[in-house]
Enzyme design. Structure first.
Site, short mmCIF file in Angstrom:
data_model
loop_
_atom_site.label_atom_id
_atom_site.label_comp_id
_atom_site.label_asym_id
_atom_site.label_seq_id
_atom_site.Cartn_x
_atom_site.Cartn_y
_atom_site.Cartn_z
N ARG A 1 0.84 -1.21 0.00
CA ARG A 1 0.00 0.00 0.00
C ARG A 1 0.87 1.26 0.00
O ARG A 1 0.55 2.26 -0.65
CB ARG A 1 -0.92 -0.03 1.23
CG ARG A 1 -1.84 1.15 1.32
CD ARG A 1 -2.96 0.92 2.33
NE ARG A 1 -3.71 2.14 2.55
CZ ARG A 1 -3.65 2.87 3.65
NH1 ARG A 1 -2.92 2.49 4.67
NH2 ARG A 1 -4.37 3.97 3.74
N TRP B 1 -10.17 -8.64 3.37
CA TRP B 1 -11.07 -8.91 2.24
C TRP B 1 -11.20 -10.41 1.99
O TRP B 1 -12.20 -10.87 1.46
CB TRP B 1 -10.53 -8.26 0.98
CG TRP B 1 -10.60 -6.77 0.91
CD1 TRP B 1 -11.57 -6.03 0.28
CD2 TRP B 1 -9.66 -5.81 1.44
NE1 TRP B 1 -11.28 -4.69 0.40
CE2 TRP B 1 -10.13 -4.52 1.09
CE3 TRP B 1 -8.47 -5.92 2.16
CZ2 TRP B 1 -9.45 -3.35 1.45
CZ3 TRP B 1 -7.80 -4.75 2.52
CH2 TRP B 1 -8.29 -3.50 2.17
N HIS C 1 0.48 4.08 -2.79
CA HIS C 1 0.16 5.47 -2.45
C HIS C 1 1.30 6.42 -2.82
O HIS C 1 1.06 7.59 -3.11
CB HIS C 1 -0.21 5.59 -0.97
CG HIS C 1 -1.62 5.15 -0.70
ND1 HIS C 1 -2.38 5.63 0.33
CD2 HIS C 1 -2.41 4.26 -1.34
CE1 HIS C 1 -3.58 5.05 0.30
NE2 HIS C 1 -3.61 4.21 -0.70
C1 HEM Z 1 -9.65 1.40 -6.06
C2 HEM Z 1 -9.49 2.29 -5.11
C3 HEM Z 1 -8.94 1.91 -3.75
C4 HEM Z 1 -9.46 2.27 -2.56
C5 HEM Z 1 -10.68 3.15 -2.33
C6 HEM Z 1 -8.65 1.67 -1.54
C7 HEM Z 1 -8.87 1.81 -0.18
C8 HEM Z 1 -8.18 1.13 0.80
C9 HEM Z 1 -8.43 1.24 2.22
C10 HEM Z 1 -9.50 2.13 2.85
C11 HEM Z 1 -7.57 0.42 2.85
C12 HEM Z 1 -7.43 0.19 4.35
C13 HEM Z 1 -6.23 0.92 4.92
C14 HEM Z 1 -6.06 0.67 6.40
O1 HEM Z 1 -7.02 0.85 7.15
O2 HEM Z 1 -4.94 0.30 6.82
C15 HEM Z 1 -6.77 -0.22 1.84
C16 HEM Z 1 -5.81 -1.15 2.10
C17 HEM Z 1 -5.02 -1.72 1.13
N1 HEM Z 1 -4.99 -1.38 -0.19
FE1 HEM Z 1 -6.34 -0.26 -1.16
N2 HEM Z 1 -7.65 0.96 -2.12
C18 HEM Z 1 -7.77 1.09 -3.48
C19 HEM Z 1 -6.92 0.59 -4.44
C20 HEM Z 1 -5.79 -0.14 -4.15
C21 HEM Z 1 -4.77 -0.48 -5.12
C22 HEM Z 1 -4.77 -0.03 -6.59
C23 HEM Z 1 -3.84 -1.21 -4.46
C24 HEM Z 1 -2.55 -1.81 -4.98
C25 HEM Z 1 -2.31 -2.11 -6.25
C26 HEM Z 1 -4.27 -1.34 -3.09
C27 HEM Z 1 -3.63 -2.06 -2.11
C28 HEM Z 1 -4.02 -2.14 -0.79
C29 HEM Z 1 -3.44 -3.05 0.19
C30 HEM Z 1 -2.38 -4.11 -0.09
C31 HEM Z 1 -4.07 -2.78 1.41
C32 HEM Z 1 -3.84 -3.47 2.75
C33 HEM Z 1 -2.91 -2.65 3.60
C34 HEM Z 1 -2.59 -3.26 4.94
O3 HEM Z 1 -2.88 -4.43 5.20
O4 HEM Z 1 -2.01 -2.53 5.79
N3 HEM Z 1 -5.44 -0.66 -2.94
N4 HEM Z 1 -7.16 0.24 0.61
#
Ligand code: HEM
Length: 300
Positions: free
Chosen positions: A58, A208, A62
């Protein structure tokens, strides 16, 4: 001005070689940054704490996802996510911890830029989770001041109200702005097979998939095959499966509500190899948005 062979020998004897005009530039003896060493250190960090791998992924996303193709600003190229000014952007909640945990690796490999290190962390995390090998090239040069931080608001919000508004937000305000299309939006979203939402970061809660440290196409199958319902709780609107253990954000559910997105969800649910190859291509594109003069390096 041209010296004959005899004059040249005389010049060499006189120690004046450096000013002989046809002498080749001296080779640079500056050591090539140890990218393979940095990658091994990142892998070690993930092996010791596999649930941190998705957080690094992430961080990489970002750091790249601020790119705007019209103004050619943002992107991973200058390592600006390490600045407080960018870390305090709404979408980056919780990533201060990831930046802090990469810091000792940067201290160990100071000639690898932060910008290279964060993106390398992403591809290392994908590989460590059993995902595809994603192409990675080096050469990003860190900004020395936060002046290059782009305005808040370029990363996606998980909820814009009506599904159509959330879909429009993902398309027009975020991913098309970077230069991605619908198929790439759905492929990149498959990263949510990994990791968790943290109540103390985004406010959302839960994983998820039941295997949050292994990258598979499971995210798409779960989206299509489980009856997702609204979670009743005090937190922000999210969806849950019948067991209450798994979650989806409104921006995930939109991928099955919007017909065009849904056709790609079905495609990837059926074919993990296709998901892996599309994901790898889209992720390399993401991590290189706006970057110039990158070069392939030996990572083995
Ligand atoms: C499509 C729009 C997207 C939205 C609205 C979104 C939103 C989020 C949110 C709200 C979280 C939770 C963060 C937390 O509470 O720690 C998250 C986690 C994450 N996102 Fe997304 N995301 C998006 C796209 C993506 C993309 C494009 C990637 C990578 C290619 C990605 C990879 C991840 C990963 C790996 C996590 C888990 C992080 C962790 O376990 O600490 N996301 N995302």
């Amino acid at each position: 001005w041209h010296l004959g062979a005899l004059d040249r020998r005389a010049a060499v004897r006189a120690g004046a070689l450096a000013i002989v005009p046809f002498a080749r530039p001296l080779p640079s003896f500056a050591a090539q940054p140890d990218y393979a060493g940095a990658k091994a250190a990142l892998k070690d960090l993930i092996d010791k704490d596999p649930e941190f791998g998705p957080t690094l992924l992430r961080l990489a996303w970002h750091s790249s996802g601020t790119y705007d193709k019209m103004t050619k600003t943002g992107g991973s190229g200058q390592g600006t996510i390490r600045f407080t000014e960018e870390l305090k952007h709404g979408g980056n909640a919780g990533l201060d911890k990831a930046v802090a945990r990469v810091e000792p690796i940067h201290a160990q490999f100071p000639s690898v830029s932060y910008a290279d290190l964060y993106t390398l962390a992403g591809v290392t995390a994908i590989e460590a989770a059993g995902g595809p090998k994603v192409g990675w090239r080096a050469g990003r040069v860190d900004a020395l001041s936060p002046d290059a931080v782009t305005p808040d608001g370029r990363l996606p919000d998980a909820d814009k109200g009506r599904p159509r508004d959330t879909a429009n937000h993902l398309r027009f305000e975020v991913f098309y702005r970077m230069g991605f299309d619908d198929r790439e939006i759905v492929a990149l979203s498959g990263a949510h097979a990994l990791g968790f939402c943290h109540p103390d970061a985004s406010g959302y809660s839960g994983p998820w998939t039941p295997t949050p440290t292994t990258l598979t196409n499971g995210y798409y199958n779960l989206l299509l095959n489980l009856p997702w319902t609204l979670k009743e709780w005090d937190g922000p609107m999210q969806f849950e499966d019948p067991s209450g253990k798994l979650m989806m954000l409104p921006s995930d559910i939109v991928l099955i509500q919007d017909n065009k997105f849904r056709s790609y969800v079905k495609m990837y649910a059926k074919d993990q190899a296709l998901f892996f190859s599309d994901f790898a291509a889209a992720f390399q594109k993401l991590e290189e948005l706006g970057c110039k003069n990158l070069k392939t390096v030996n990572l083995a």
